[in-house]
Scaffold this motif. Structure first.
Motif, PDB file in Angstrom:
ATOM      1  N   TYR A  26      -5.948  -1.376  10.608  1.00 29.55           N
ATOM      2  CA  TYR A  26      -7.145  -0.412  11.363  1.00 29.55           C
ATOM      3  C   TYR A  26      -7.926  -0.285  12.306  1.00 29.55           C
ATOM      4  CZ  TYR A  26      -7.621  -0.090   5.783  1.00 29.55           C
ATOM      5  OH  TYR A  26      -7.697   0.055   4.218  1.00 29.55           O
ATOM      6  N   GLU A  27      -7.638  -1.094  12.992  1.00 26.85           N
ATOM      7  CA  GLU A  27      -8.076  -0.833  14.204  1.00 26.85           C
ATOM      8  C   GLU A  27      -6.633   0.112  15.109  1.00 26.85           C
ATOM      9  OE1 GLU A  27      -8.256  -4.988  16.202  1.00 26.85           O
ATOM     10  OE2 GLU A  27     -10.194  -4.900  14.956  1.00 26.85           O
ATOM     11  N   ARG A  28      -6.375  -0.124  15.226  1.00 26.72           N
ATOM     12  CA  ARG A  28      -4.932   0.459  15.780  1.00 26.72           C
ATOM     13  C   ARG A  28      -4.887   2.419  15.753  1.00 26.72           C
ATOM     14  NH1 ARG A  28       1.537   0.104  15.819  1.00 26.72           N
ATOM     15  NH2 ARG A  28       0.436  -2.286  16.470  1.00 26.72           N
ATOM     16  N   HIS A  29      -5.116   3.152  16.697  1.00 22.90           N
ATOM     17  CA  HIS A  29      -4.927   4.488  16.189  1.00 22.90           C
ATOM     18  C   HIS A  29      -3.259   4.794  16.011  1.00 22.90           C
ATOM     19  CE1 HIS A  29      -5.664   8.532  16.000  1.00 22.90           C
ATOM     20  NE2 HIS A  29      -4.076   9.252  16.887  1.00 22.90           N
ATOM     21  N   SER A  30      -3.367   5.326  14.580  1.00 23.53           N
ATOM     22  CA  SER A  30      -1.596   6.136  13.793  1.00 23.53           C
ATOM     23  C   SER A  30      -2.129   7.529  13.046  1.00 23.53           C
ATOM     24  CB  SER A  30      -1.289   4.638  13.141  1.00 23.53           C
ATOM     25  OG  SER A  30      -0.324   5.319  12.624  1.00 23.53           O
ATOM     26  N   TYR A  31      -1.684   8.137  13.227  1.00 26.86           N
ATOM     27  CA  TYR A  31      -1.472   9.658  12.280  1.00 26.86           C
ATOM     28  C   TYR A  31      -1.102   9.190  10.672  1.00 26.86           C
ATOM     29  CZ  TYR A  31      -2.648  12.138  16.380  1.00 26.86           C
ATOM     30  OH  TYR A  31      -3.056  12.874  17.731  1.00 26.86           O
ATOM     31  N   LEU A  32       0.090   8.757  11.156  1.00 26.71           N
ATOM     32  CA  LEU A  32       0.219   8.083   9.612  1.00 26.71           C
ATOM     33  C   LEU A  32       0.070   6.864   9.283  1.00 26.71           C
ATOM     34  CD1 LEU A  32       4.192   9.885  10.343  1.00 26.71           C
ATOM     35  CD2 LEU A  32       1.771  10.431   9.183  1.00 26.71           C
ATOM     36  N   ARG A  33      -0.853   5.957   8.474  1.00 26.47           N
ATOM     37  CA  ARG A  33      -1.549   4.757   8.729  1.00 26.47           C
ATOM     38  C   ARG A  33      -1.357   4.401   7.108  1.00 26.47           C
ATOM     39  NH1 ARG A  33      -7.379   3.883  11.133  1.00 26.47           N
ATOM     40  NH2 ARG A  33      -8.097   4.370   9.595  1.00 26.47           N
ATOM     41  N   GLN A  34      -0.805   4.698   6.158  1.00 26.46           N
ATOM     42  CA  GLN A  34      -0.672   4.901   4.745  1.00 26.46           C
ATOM     43  C   GLN A  34      -0.307   3.844   4.217  1.00 26.46           C
ATOM     44  OE1 GLN A  34       1.222   7.182   6.159  1.00 26.46           O
ATOM     45  NE2 GLN A  34       0.338   9.075   5.780  1.00 26.46           N
ATOM     46  N   THR A  35       0.111   2.457   3.808  1.00 28.67           N
ATOM     47  CA  THR A  35       0.530   2.172   2.808  1.00 28.67           C
ATOM     48  C   THR A  35       1.468   1.740   3.189  1.00 28.67           C
ATOM     49  OG1 THR A  35      -0.402   1.391   0.340  1.00 28.67           O
ATOM     50  CG2 THR A  35      -1.731   0.471   1.891  1.00 28.67           C
ATOM     51  N   VAL A  36       2.576   0.578   3.035  1.00 32.62           N
ATOM     52  CA  VAL A  36       3.954   1.018   2.992  1.00 32.62           C
ATOM     53  C   VAL A  36       4.589   0.895   1.412  1.00 32.62           C
ATOM     54  CG1 VAL A  36       6.013  -0.861   2.885  1.00 32.62           C
ATOM     55  CG2 VAL A  36       4.176  -1.960   4.620  1.00 32.62           C
ATOM     56  N   PRO A  37       3.784   0.421   0.314  1.00 28.99           N
ATOM     57  CA  PRO A  37       4.405   1.018  -1.068  1.00 28.99           C
ATOM     58  C   PRO A  37       3.925   3.007  -1.288  1.00 28.99           C
ATOM     59  CG  PRO A  37       2.919  -1.161  -1.259  1.00 28.99           C
ATOM     60  CD  PRO A  37       2.832  -0.179  -0.038  1.00 28.99           C
ATOM     61  N   ARG A  38       2.555   2.813  -0.533  1.00 31.68           N
ATOM     62  CA  ARG A  38       2.003   4.655   0.018  1.00 31.68           C
ATOM     63  C   ARG A  38       3.259   5.281   0.365  1.00 31.68           C
ATOM     64  NH1 ARG A  38       0.951   9.075  -2.920  1.00 31.68           N
ATOM     65  NH2 ARG A  38      -0.391  10.561  -1.790  1.00 31.68           N
ATOM     66  N   THR A  39       3.734   4.888   1.464  1.00 30.52           N
ATOM     67  CA  THR A  39       4.919   5.164   1.953  1.00 30.52           C
ATOM     68  C   THR A  39       6.277   5.276   1.410  1.00 30.52           C
ATOM     69  OG1 THR A  39       3.555   3.866   4.226  1.00 30.52           O
ATOM     70  CG2 THR A  39       5.942   5.298   4.837  1.00 30.52           C
ATOM     71  N   LEU A  40       7.023   4.295   0.978  1.00 28.02           N
ATOM     72  CA  LEU A  40       8.261   4.925   0.041  1.00 28.02           C
ATOM     73  C   LEU A  40       7.746   5.050  -0.539  1.00 28.02           C
ATOM     74  CD1 LEU A  40       8.584   0.077  -0.127  1.00 28.02           C
ATOM     75  CD2 LEU A  40       9.468   2.199   1.256  1.00 28.02           C
ATOM     76  N   ALA A  41       6.562   5.773  -1.900  1.00 25.35           N
ATOM     77  CA  ALA A  41       6.194   6.739  -2.174  1.00 25.35           C
ATOM     78  C   ALA A  41       6.791   8.230  -2.432  1.00 25.35           C
ATOM     79  CB  ALA A  41       5.180   6.306  -2.823  1.00 25.35           C
ATOM     80  N   LEU A  42       6.220   8.187  -0.816  1.00 31.35           N
ATOM     81  CA  LEU A  42       6.605   9.617  -0.139  1.00 31.35           C
ATOM     82  C   LEU A  42       8.385   9.554   0.128  1.00 31.35           C
ATOM     83  CD1 LEU A  42       3.712   9.752   2.170  1.00 31.35           C
ATOM     84  CD2 LEU A  42       3.781  11.268   0.107  1.00 31.35           C
ATOM     85  N   GLN A  43       8.825   8.803   0.630  1.00 33.83           N
ATOM     86  CA  GLN A  43      10.399   8.997   0.951  1.00 33.83           C
ATOM     87  C   GLN A  43      10.709   9.176  -0.041  1.00 33.83           C
ATOM     88  OE1 GLN A  43       9.556   5.236   3.224  1.00 33.83           O
ATOM     89  NE2 GLN A  43      10.695   6.595   4.527  1.00 33.83           N
ATOM     90  N   SER A  44      10.577   8.446  -0.662  1.00 30.14           N
ATOM     91  CA  SER A  44      11.017   8.533  -2.376  1.00 30.14           C
ATOM     92  C   SER A  44      10.800  10.029  -3.076  1.00 30.14           C
ATOM     93  CB  SER A  44       9.976   7.631  -3.760  1.00 30.14           C
ATOM     94  OG  SER A  44      11.083   8.617  -4.881  1.00 30.14           O
ATOM     95  N   ALA A  45       9.880  10.467  -3.050  1.00 29.15           N
ATOM     96  CA  ALA A  45       9.474  11.644  -3.295  1.00 29.15           C
ATOM     97  C   ALA A  45      10.938  12.570  -2.311  1.00 29.15           C
ATOM     98  CB  ALA A  45       8.367  12.284  -3.019  1.00 29.15           C
ATOM     99  N   LEU A  46      10.506  12.430  -0.645  1.00 28.96           N
ATOM    100  CA  LEU A  46      11.115  13.055  -0.493  1.00 28.96           C
ATOM    101  C   LEU A  46      12.641  13.481  -0.673  1.00 28.96           C
ATOM    102  CD1 LEU A  46       9.537  12.747   3.236  1.00 28.96           C
ATOM    103  CD2 LEU A  46       9.573  14.890   2.069  1.00 28.96           C
ATOM    104  N   LEU A  47      13.124  12.094  -0.886  1.00 28.97           N
ATOM    105  CA  LEU A  47      14.170  11.751  -0.712  1.00 28.97           C
ATOM    106  C   LEU A  47      14.700  12.825  -2.711  1.00 28.97           C
ATOM    107  CD1 LEU A  47      14.973   7.843  -0.624  1.00 28.97           C
ATOM    108  CD2 LEU A  47      16.391   9.772   0.352  1.00 28.97           C
ATOM    109  N   GLY A  48      14.058  13.087  -3.258  1.00 31.15           N
ATOM    110  CA  GLY A  48      13.798  13.772  -4.792  1.00 31.15           C
ATOM    111  C   GLY A  48      14.419  14.778  -4.382  1.00 31.15           C
ATOM    112  N   ALA A  49      13.070  15.448  -3.401  1.00 37.51           N
ATOM    113  CA  ALA A  49      13.627  16.820  -2.819  1.00 37.51           C
ATOM    114  C   ALA A  49      14.626  17.308  -2.633  1.00 37.51           C
ATOM    115  CB  ALA A  49      12.716  16.887  -1.981  1.00 37.51           C
ATOM    116  N   LEU A  50      15.932  16.359  -1.888  1.00 34.31           N
ATOM    117  CA  LEU A  50      16.826  16.683  -1.373  1.00 34.31           C
ATOM    118  C   LEU A  50      17.883  16.476  -2.217  1.00 34.31           C
ATOM    119  CD1 LEU A  50      18.712  16.414   1.026  1.00 34.31           C
ATOM    120  CD2 LEU A  50      18.359  14.433   1.434  1.00 34.31           C
TER     121      LEU A  50
END
Length: 209
Positions: A26-50
């Protein structure tokens, strides 16, 4: 409770929890700061789109056929397909790094600041590679595949504007059906990984880092 106070409450809980990893996250600056499970869910959606490349290819009108290397998606290997395949591999690579980072910090808990920074650096890199570069590659491939839905006239207009046909044979032998199948299987695997880690991390945090 006001929704505006929820992020502050989450940060406060992370700081007082004693978890070095959560505090630094929470201290570091990052534009993509989702949790790991949330990030994986987004990646799953992108693969589904592919994986949608297969039905898109199957919906091409007859006038598009003249610009395709083959009408059958089981053997067709248009050059633009390589862009989607590249994006898919980046998603899998990023997801693998994220899972590895979680296993690293669970195994070595409680983490020192140096170890927490190492885990966070790996996760940030994985997010930018997967959601960033890989997501852009998949989005571009879908947009280019969608050009074929407009028929031969739209494909001709694209070629006139860009100077090249994105549907020429790639020469690599990877088919539209093969890439779509790979994307679907990877999407399911990454989704289940996100659900597993969501439960695993919840139990881990309940027990204390």
């Amino acid at each position: 409770m006001s929704t505006d106070s929820q992020p502050d409450d989450t940060i406060a809980k992370a700081i007082i929890s004693g978890s070095t990893y959560e505090r630094l996250r929470y201290e570091r600056h990052s534009y993509l700061r989702q949790t790991v499970p949330r990030t994986l869910a987004l990646q799953s959606a992108l693969l589904g789109a592919l994986a949608l490349l297969l039905p898109i290819y199957g919906l091409y009108p007859d006038s598009t056929a003249a610009f395709l290397p083959a009408v059958d998606p089981a053997v067709a290997s248009p050059k633009v397909l390589l862009l989607g395949l590249f994006g898919g591999f980046l998603q899998v690579f990023g997801a693998t790094l994220l899972v590895g980072s979680v296993l690293y910090r669970v195994r070595l808990a409680p983490l020192t600041e140096r170890q927490a920074h190492a885990a966070l650096n790996a996760e940030d890199f994985a997010r930018y590679v997967g959601l960033g570069t890989g997501g852009l590659a998949i989005a571009l491939s879908l947009c280019l595949f969608a050009v074929g839905l407009g028929g031969g006239e739209m494909v001709s207009s694209y070629i006139a504007a860009m100077g090249r046909n994105p549907f020429v044979a790639s020469g690599f032998g990877v088919s539209v059906a093969g890439v779509s199948l790979f994307a679907f299987v990877a999407s399911v695997a990454v989704f289940y990984a996100s659900r597993y880690l969501l439960v695993h991390l919840a139990l881990f945090h309940r027990g204390g880092e």
